[in-house]
Design a protein around this motif. Structure first.
Motif, PDB file in Angstrom:
ATOM      1  N   CYS A  56       0.828  -1.205   0.000  1.00 12.16           N
ATOM      2  CA  CYS A  56       0.000   0.000   0.000  1.00 12.16           C
ATOM      3  C   CYS A  56       0.865   1.259   0.000  1.00 12.16           C
ATOM      4  N   GLU A  58       0.821   3.818   2.055  1.00 15.90           N
ATOM      5  CA  GLU A  58       1.323   4.212   3.375  1.00 15.90           C
ATOM      6  C   GLU A  58       2.571   3.413   3.737  1.00 15.90           C
ATOM      7  N   ARG A  59       2.531   2.106   3.467  1.00 13.33           N
ATOM      8  CA  ARG A  59       3.685   1.260   3.817  1.00 13.33           C
ATOM      9  C   ARG A  59       4.867   1.529   2.892  1.00 13.33           C
ATOM     10  N   CYS A  89      -5.803   0.703   5.373  1.00 17.00           N
ATOM     11  CA  CYS A  89      -6.256  -0.666   5.596  1.00 17.00           C
ATOM     12  C   CYS A  89      -5.697  -1.180   6.927  1.00 17.00           C
ATOM     13  N   CYS A  92      -1.879  -1.404   7.129  1.00 17.49           N
ATOM     14  CA  CYS A  92      -1.228  -0.091   7.245  1.00 17.49           C
ATOM     15  C   CYS A  92      -1.476   0.525   8.621  1.00 17.49           C
TER      16      CYS A  92
HETATM   17 ZN   LIG Z   1      -2.822  -0.438   3.416  1.00 15.95          ZN
END
Ligand SMILES: [Zn+2]
Length: 137
Positions: A56, A58-59, A89, A92
């Motif tokens: 994702c 954010e990660r 999610c 994250c």
């Molecule tokens: Zn995520």
């Protein structure tokens, strides 16, 4: 947080969203992480044919920042193609919680309207409590 900072994070999150690699979901996400010393790290989602190997936005941003020596975050801006608010999610939320109770700045696909909240409001009782103790410097 100053409005200028929020707008800078929004601009950077929207710009990095353009780089999203999302051939399967067609769902682009951009994130911009603000560090306590004022640096901004961005990330987009990077999908994979083996779905579980996707990452994702954010990660991606967290990994970029940590690999560059930053691990003290104050805020995470998230934007996507959704016409409604984009939330991190579960994966994250846990990854962000590792680095403290960040301020989340959620957006919609267009416009400057934001929803601001603490991570703990949507990720209470986090497993990160012990990790935060271990990471204190
Ligand atoms: Zn995520």
């Amino acid at each position: 947080m100053e409005k200028a900072t929020v707008l800078e994070l929004l601009q950077k999150a929207r710009a990095v969203r353009e780089n999203a690699y999302a051939p399967y979901s067609k769902f682009r996400v951009g994130a911009a992480l603000l560090t306590s010393d004022g640096k901004i790290f961005t990330g987009c989602n990077v999908e994979n044919l083996a779905y579980g190997s996707a990452t994702c936005a954010e990660r991606t941003g967290i990994c970029k920042a940590v690999s560059e020596g930053s691990r003290h975050f104050t805020a995470c801006m998230i934007t996507s193609d959704l016409e409604d608010w984009i939330y991190p999610c579960g994966n994250c939320r846990q990854t962000l919680a590792e680095f403290g109770d960040l301020t989340l700045i959620l957006t919609k696909n267009e416009g400057e309207e934001t929803k601001i909240m603490k991570l703990s409001e949507i990720h209470g009782g986090s497993f990160a409590t012990m990790n935060n103790l271990l990471n204190k410097e």
